[in-house]
Design a protein around this motif. Structure first.
Motif, PDB file in Angstrom:
ATOM      1  N   GLY A  77       0.782  -1.231   0.000  1.00 29.73           N
ATOM      2  CA  GLY A  77       0.000   0.000   0.000  1.00 29.73           C
ATOM      3  C   GLY A  77       0.812   1.278   0.000  1.00 29.73           C
ATOM      4  N   GLY A  78       2.146   1.164   0.140  1.00 33.52           N
ATOM      5  CA  GLY A  78       2.959   2.369   0.245  1.00 33.52           C
ATOM      6  C   GLY A  78       2.608   3.160   1.494  1.00 33.52           C
ATOM      7  N   SER A  79       2.298   2.455   2.567  1.00 33.06           N
ATOM      8  CA  SER A  79       1.797   3.075   3.787  1.00 33.06           C
ATOM      9  C   SER A  79       2.741   2.811   4.958  1.00 33.06           C
ATOM     10  N   SER A  80       2.457   3.443   6.098  1.00 31.72           N
ATOM     11  CA  SER A  80       3.304   3.278   7.277  1.00 31.72           C
ATOM     12  C   SER A  80       2.441   3.147   8.527  1.00 31.72           C
ATOM     13  N   ILE A  81       3.064   2.606   9.589  1.00 30.25           N
ATOM     14  CA  ILE A  81       2.372   2.425  10.872  1.00 30.25           C
ATOM     15  C   ILE A  81       3.323   2.796  11.996  1.00 30.25           C
ATOM     16  N   HIS A  82       2.756   3.428  13.025  1.00 25.30           N
ATOM     17  CA  HIS A  82       3.564   3.868  14.167  1.00 25.30           C
ATOM     18  C   HIS A  82       2.781   3.679  15.448  1.00 25.30           C
ATOM     19  N   SER A  83       3.425   3.079  16.462  1.00 23.22           N
ATOM     20  CA  SER A  83       2.845   2.951  17.799  1.00 23.22           C
ATOM     21  C   SER A  83       3.298   4.120  18.668  1.00 23.22           C
ATOM     22  N   THR A  84       2.361   4.708  19.404  1.00 23.94           N
ATOM     23  CA  THR A  84       2.721   5.813  20.276  1.00 23.94           C
ATOM     24  C   THR A  84       1.860   5.780  21.528  1.00 23.94           C
ATOM     25  N   GLY A  85       2.079   6.723  22.405  1.00 24.36           N
ATOM     26  CA  GLY A  85       1.338   6.813  23.653  1.00 24.36           C
ATOM     27  C   GLY A  85       2.098   7.704  24.612  1.00 24.36           C
ATOM     28  N   SER A  86       1.696   7.679  25.867  1.00 28.56           N
ATOM     29  CA  SER A  86       2.382   8.490  26.873  1.00 28.56           C
ATOM     30  C   SER A  86       3.390   7.657  27.643  1.00 28.56           C
ATOM     31  N   SER A  87       2.981   6.459  28.070  1.00 27.04           N
ATOM     32  CA  SER A  87       3.852   5.591  28.867  1.00 27.04           C
ATOM     33  C   SER A  87       3.443   4.144  28.624  1.00 27.04           C
ATOM     34  N   PRO A  88       4.176   3.419  27.759  1.00 32.54           N
ATOM     35  CA  PRO A  88       5.393   3.827  27.039  1.00 32.54           C
ATOM     36  C   PRO A  88       5.084   4.769  25.873  1.00 32.54           C
ATOM     37  N   GLY A  89       6.105   5.470  25.444  1.00 27.95           N
ATOM     38  CA  GLY A  89       5.986   6.398  24.341  1.00 27.95           C
ATOM     39  C   GLY A  89       6.657   7.710  24.686  1.00 27.95           C
ATOM     40  N   LEU A  90       5.851   8.692  25.042  1.00 28.48           N
ATOM     41  CA  LEU A  90       6.378  10.022  25.349  1.00 28.48           C
ATOM     42  C   LEU A  90       7.500   9.970  26.388  1.00 28.48           C
TER      43      LEU A  90
END
Length: 362
Positions: free
Chosen positions: A124-137
Motif C-alpha cells: 500500500g505504500g503506507s506506514s504504521i507507528h505505535s505511540t502513547g504516553s507511557s510507554p511512548g512520550l
C-alpha cells in the motif's frame, strides 16, 4: 503539508473519544469516519460520541466500510490488536497511528506479525507507528531530547509515580492490580507483562543512542499499609498490599544502562518505607552532563481518570501528519524525528478563530 488529511477514528473508548475530539479540532485534519464496537454506538454522530456538536458523520462497525473510505490515516485504538484489520488498512494505502504497542521496535516483534505488516506496508505504500504516553512520550521522546545534552551516557532512569487513592475503580485496583490482598511474593507474570510493554520501547531508545541493549529484565516489589486505609475504591486492611513497584531494566555490558520504574500506590504510609512522589514522572540522566527532570500532572486526583487519556490520545493525533509524510513501513520514534504539534488556544476559541469541528480548516 498544507492539504487537509482525512482521518478515521477506530474505536471510541476513553482514549479513542479523546482522540476523536482532537482530530475534529485539529486545524489540518478532516474526519472521514468513525468505527465503533459497542452496538449502542452504531449510527451515532461522531460529535455526540466525543462531546461536541454533531458533525454529520455517523459511526459504523464494519471494517470494510472504513477501508472503503480511502482515508489518509486511521487512528487505531482498540483494546487489542487485530492484525488482519491492520494489514487490510495498510494494504489499501492508508497509514496507521496506533496506541497498540506491538510496533514500537520492529526487531522485537513477533516475526510472523512483522513480516505480514511490512508486506502490507509495501503493497500500500503506507506506514504504521505505535505511540502513547507511557510507554511512548516518557520512555522514548523525552529521553531522546534529554540525551542530546550528553556525549557519554552512564545510566538513564525513568520513574513513574501514580497516586491511586482517589481512583474510584474497585475492579481495576482490587481485582486486576491486586491492591488490598495479603502480602505475598510478587507475581512474576505481572512483571513480565510490563516488560513486554516497555522492553521494546527501551530497546528502540537504546539503539537510537547507538547503545543497543544485550537484554531486558523485569521484577516487582510490594509494600503494605501499616494500618487500615480508606480510599475511593474501598478499604485496604492493615498489612495488605498498598503499593507496588515494577522495574524494567535494559542491560548493556553487564550493567544497568536504561531503567523504567513504575511505582503505583494508594497511601504514602508504607512498610517497608518507600519514597514516593506525586503523580507524574522523574527522568534522571547520569552522564557527562547530568540531568534530573521532574514532570508533574497538576490535576486533582479525583479528576485523573477523566484527564489522563489526553496524554496518550493527543500525542497520537499530533503525529498523524508526520506518519503520513514518512517512508512506508513500521516506524519507530526515531523515524519521525521531532514533529511539531499544530495547536489551538482558548483565545482563538473565544474570538471565533477556532477550527470548525470536522472541517479541517487551516
Amino acid at each position: 503539508m498544507t492539504a487537509d488529511l482525512r482521518v478515521v477514528q477506530w474505536a471510541t473508548g476513553n482514549i479513542g473519544r479523546k482522540a476523536l475530539r482532537g482530530a475534529l479540532e485539529h486545524p489540518t485534519l478532516s474526519l472521514a469516519g468513525v468505527l465503533v464496537y459497542h452496538p449502542d454506538k452504531i449510527g451515532t454522530d461522531a460529535g455526540d460520541l466525543c462531546g461536541v456538536a454533531p458533525v454529520g458523520i455517523r459511526a459504523v462497525s464494519d471494517p470494510a466500510d472504513v477501508v472503503a473510505l480511502d482515508a489518509d490515516c486511521v487512528l487505531y485504538m482498540p483494546r487489542t490488536l487485530n492484525a488482519d484489520d491492520v494489514c487490510r488498512i495498510l494494504e489499501n494505502g492508508t497509514n496507521v497511528v496506533t496506541t497498540c504497542g506491538e510496533f514500537r521496535h520492529p526487531a522485537a516483534m513477533d516475526p510472523a506479525l512483522r513480516q505480514a505488516v511490512e508486506a502490507a506496508c509495501q503493497i500500500g505504500g503506507s506506514s504504521i507507528h505505535s505511540t502513547g504516553s507511557s510507554p511512548g512520550l516518557i520512555s522514548e521522546a523525552v529521553p531522546l531530547v534529554l540525551t542530546t545534552a550528553q556525549r557519554r551516557l552512564d545510566r538513564l532512569v525513568i520513574d513513574e509515580y501514580g497516586d491511586l487513592s482517589q481512583r474510584d475503580s474497585p475492579e481495576m485496583l482490587f481485582d486486576l492490580m491486586g491492591f488490598g490482598r495479603a502480602m505475598a511474593p510478587f507475581e512474576k507474570f505481572r512483571a513480565d507483562f510490563l516488560c513486554a510493554s516497555f522492553g521494546p520501547s527501551l530497546q528502540a531508545l537504546a539503539e537510537a543512542l547507538n547503545l543497543p541493549l544485550d537484554n531486558v529484565t523485569a521484577h516487582g516489589e510490594l509494600a503494605a499499609t501499616p494500618t487500615e486505609v480508606h480510599i475511593a475504591a474501598g478499604t485496604l486492611e492493615a498489612h495488605s498490599v498498598a503499593a507496588q513497584r515494577i522495574t524494567v531494566t535494559g542491560w548493556r555490558g553487564g550493567r544497568e544502562l536504561i531503567e523504567f520504574r513504575a511505582t503505583w500506590y494508594c497511601t504514602r504510609r508504607l512498610e517497608p518505607a518507600w519514597k514516593v512522589d506525586d503523580t507524574g514522572w522523574r527522568v534522571t540522566v547520569q552522564g557527562d552532563a547530568p540531568l534530573d527532570v521532574t514532570i508533574r500532572m497538576p490535576i486533582p486526583l479525583d479528576q485523573m481518570a477523566e484527564t489522563t487519556p489526553g496524554y496518550t490520545a493527543n500525542r497520537a493525533v499530533n503525529l498523524v501528519e508526520a506518519v503520513c509524510a514518512a517512508r512506508p513501513g513500521i516506524l519507530s520514534v526515531v523515524d519521525l524525528a521531532c514533529p511539531v504539534a499544530r495547536l489551538h488556544s482558548p483565545a482563538h476559541a473565544e474570538s471565533g478563530d477556532r477550527p470548525t469541528p470536522g472541517a479541517g480548516t487551516p
